[in-house]
Design an enzyme around this catalytic site. Structure first.
Site, PDB file in Angstrom:
ATOM      1  N   TRP A  60       0.795  -1.224   0.000  1.00 58.49           N
ATOM      2  CA  TRP A  60       0.000   0.000   0.000  1.00 58.49           C
ATOM      3  C   TRP A  60       0.833   1.282   0.000  1.00 58.49           C
ATOM      4  O   TRP A  60       0.315   2.350  -0.318  1.00 58.49           O
ATOM      5  CB  TRP A  60      -0.956  -0.003   1.192  1.00 58.49           C
ATOM      6  CG  TRP A  60      -2.049  -1.020   1.050  1.00 58.49           C
ATOM      7  CD1 TRP A  60      -2.647  -1.428  -0.107  1.00 58.49           C
ATOM      8  CD2 TRP A  60      -2.668  -1.766   2.098  1.00 58.49           C
ATOM      9  NE1 TRP A  60      -3.611  -2.375   0.149  1.00 58.49           N
ATOM     10  CE2 TRP A  60      -3.652  -2.608   1.497  1.00 58.49           C
ATOM     11  CE3 TRP A  60      -2.514  -1.814   3.482  1.00 58.49           C
ATOM     12  CZ2 TRP A  60      -4.453  -3.473   2.236  1.00 58.49           C
ATOM     13  CZ3 TRP A  60      -3.314  -2.664   4.214  1.00 58.49           C
ATOM     14  CH2 TRP A  60      -4.268  -3.491   3.595  1.00 58.49           C
ATOM     15  N   HIS A 123       4.439  -9.285   7.795  1.00 58.24           N
ATOM     16  CA  HIS A 123       3.371  -8.423   8.314  1.00 58.24           C
ATOM     17  C   HIS A 123       2.010  -9.071   8.081  1.00 58.24           C
ATOM     18  O   HIS A 123       1.325  -8.822   7.093  1.00 58.24           O
ATOM     19  CB  HIS A 123       3.455  -7.048   7.650  1.00 58.24           C
ATOM     20  CG  HIS A 123       2.883  -5.950   8.472  1.00 58.24           C
ATOM     21  ND1 HIS A 123       3.528  -5.416   9.575  1.00 58.24           N
ATOM     22  CD2 HIS A 123       1.712  -5.279   8.379  1.00 58.24           C
ATOM     23  CE1 HIS A 123       2.799  -4.461  10.103  1.00 58.24           C
ATOM     24  NE2 HIS A 123       1.672  -4.361   9.396  1.00 58.24           N
ATOM     25  N   GLU A 158       1.452  -9.368  14.060  1.00 58.27           N
ATOM     26  CA  GLU A 158       0.460  -9.250  15.129  1.00 58.27           C
ATOM     27  C   GLU A 158      -0.523 -10.405  15.087  1.00 58.27           C
ATOM     28  O   GLU A 158      -1.549 -10.346  14.409  1.00 58.27           O
ATOM     29  CB  GLU A 158      -0.294  -7.918  15.027  1.00 58.27           C
ATOM     30  CG  GLU A 158       0.529  -6.705  15.415  1.00 58.27           C
ATOM     31  CD  GLU A 158      -0.277  -5.409  15.360  1.00 58.27           C
ATOM     32  OE1 GLU A 158      -1.388  -5.400  14.785  1.00 58.27           O
ATOM     33  OE2 GLU A 158       0.215  -4.392  15.895  1.00 58.27           O
ATOM     34  N   GLU A 245       6.838  -2.220  16.674  1.00 58.65           N
ATOM     35  CA  GLU A 245       5.847  -1.262  16.160  1.00 58.65           C
ATOM     36  C   GLU A 245       5.118  -0.599  17.309  1.00 58.65           C
ATOM     37  O   GLU A 245       4.663  -1.271  18.238  1.00 58.65           O
ATOM     38  CB  GLU A 245       4.840  -1.974  15.253  1.00 58.65           C
ATOM     39  CG  GLU A 245       3.709  -1.085  14.749  1.00 58.65           C
ATOM     40  CD  GLU A 245       2.695  -1.862  13.914  1.00 58.65           C
ATOM     41  OE1 GLU A 245       3.123  -2.761  13.165  1.00 58.65           O
ATOM     42  OE2 GLU A 245       1.481  -1.567  14.024  1.00 58.65           O
ATOM     43  N   LYS A 284      -0.214   8.369   4.322  1.00 54.27           N
ATOM     44  CA  LYS A 284      -1.644   8.120   4.476  1.00 54.27           C
ATOM     45  C   LYS A 284      -2.278   9.225   5.318  1.00 54.27           C
ATOM     46  O   LYS A 284      -1.651   9.750   6.241  1.00 54.27           O
ATOM     47  CB  LYS A 284      -1.850   6.752   5.138  1.00 54.27           C
ATOM     48  CG  LYS A 284      -3.301   6.289   5.193  1.00 54.27           C
ATOM     49  CD  LYS A 284      -3.395   4.914   5.846  1.00 54.27           C
ATOM     50  CE  LYS A 284      -4.856   4.478   5.927  1.00 54.27           C
ATOM     51  NZ  LYS A 284      -4.994   3.158   6.611  1.00 54.27           N
ATOM     52  N   ASP A 285      -3.508   9.557   5.010  1.00 49.83           N
ATOM     53  CA  ASP A 285      -4.194  10.630   5.721  1.00 49.83           C
ATOM     54  C   ASP A 285      -4.744  10.107   7.044  1.00 49.83           C
ATOM     55  O   ASP A 285      -5.946   9.929   7.227  1.00 49.83           O
ATOM     56  CB  ASP A 285      -5.312  11.205   4.854  1.00 49.83           C
ATOM     57  CG  ASP A 285      -5.927  12.463   5.473  1.00 49.83           C
ATOM     58  OD1 ASP A 285      -5.308  13.036   6.395  1.00 49.83           O
ATOM     59  OD2 ASP A 285      -7.025  12.856   5.032  1.00 49.83           O
TER      60      ASP A 285
END
Length: 322
Positions: A60, A123, A158, A245, A284-285
């Site tokens: 992404w 991930h 995760e 993270e 990213k917003d």
């Protein structure tokens, strides 16, 4: 002076400059890392704390998986570690394995040239369902990079609410076997239950191998004293923890930036010499992204391109010891 001589002298100067940078790089200064007890040590048996940035899901935010990004993070943000978060599901590695793998390898290669440590992150939230793929990837990566002390393997980003004893420990053990066929020394970080928060469960039944650490993730707006106490309990039980993270925001990655809560976490991690990577280098917003929308790798060193979170984390990276 002829053009050939000038060109030759310039090449020597450039090479000398790169060599000087490499000589002062984190990996050159610290060498092969190891874990003793709960602490991360360098090759001189000095306690070291890695501090850096995580990239976003590779599928992404691919624009940051390159040398320019890593170079700017080293030179302007002062990182000594970077995390390459290879997305597995959601149109990631499972659909485009070679494409996503090459993105990670570009980051690894850049880190090696720049003398940084690099976390190779599977991930995934369901990695126990992708064991064979993970084994093949980590075996190939270990074979390719085993001679480089830069590498840190993160086997499972995760996990969800799954058993440590019945699911995660067996999963990690299988992949560790594949890595250790080629790489006997580099650090391996193992994900823990419940979004890598239940480190206390891993502390009750740790993996009996050398140079193994365990993942703790937090988001400062959501996870506070209760998770700190859980982590402290695990550390006192002898578990080495690595925060691969964390975010300055709520757990969804958005909302406000919780600077005061994040500082409490920094104090906690410094107290126990816990290494960390902030989430994330992305445009990213959302509040946890370190860069404003439409920022490029060349903009990483520009103040006007930093988000509120990014500016805060950069200040921590450039003003604290690591």
């Amino acid at each position: 002076m002829t053009k050939k001589i000038i060109f030759f002298l310039c090449a020597i100067l450039i090479f000398s400059s790169l060599q000087a940078q490499q000589d002062q790089s984190p990996v050159k200064l610290n060498g092969q890392l190891k874990i003793e007890g709960t602490r991360l040590l360098n090759e001189k048996d000095v306690v070291i704390q890695l501090k850096g940035m995580s990239l976003f899901w590779s599928q992404w935010q691919p624009q940051y998986y390159n040398y320019e990004t890593i170079k700017n993070l080293k030179e302007d943000w002062g990182i000594n570690v970077v995390r390459a978060a290879m997305g597995i599901e959601h149109e990631g590695f499972l659909k485009n394995p070679e494409q996503e793998k090459q993105k990670v390898y570009r980051v690894i290669d850049a880190a090696i040239v720049l003398g940084l440590y690099v976390i190779v992150d599977w991930h995934d939230h369901n990695a126990e369902n992708h064991l064979d793929e993970a084994k093949r990837f980590f075996k190939e990566t270990a074979k390719k990079y085993a001679n480089h002390p830069n590498i840190i393997y993160e086997l499972y980003n995760e996990p969800l609410d799954v058993s440590w004893n019945e699911v995660l420990k067996p999963y990690h053990t299988e992949i560790i076997k594949e890595i250790r066929k080629f790489d006997k020394n580099n650090i391996i970080v193992c994900g823990t239950p419940n979004w890598s928060q239940d480190v206390d469960l891993a502390a009750k039944n740790p993996i009996k191998e050398d140079n193994i650490a365990y993942t703790l993730h937090f988001y400062a707006g959501t996870h506070q004293k209760e998770l700190m106490l859980k982590a402290e309990k695990a550390i006192k039980a002898g578990l080495p923890i690595f925060v691969t993270e964390f975010g300055t925001t709520e757990a969804n990655g958005d909302g406000k930036v919780y600077k005061e809560n994040t500082q409490k976490w920094f104090d906690f991690m410094d107290r126990y010499n816990i290494s960390w990577c902030n989430w994330s280098i992305a445009d990213k917003d959302e509040a946890s992204a370190a860069l404003k929308p439409n920022s490029l790798p060349k903009d990483i060193g520009k103040k006007e391109s930093w988000s509120e979170s990014g500016a805060f984390i950069r200040t921590i990276l450039t003003t604290t010891d690591h």
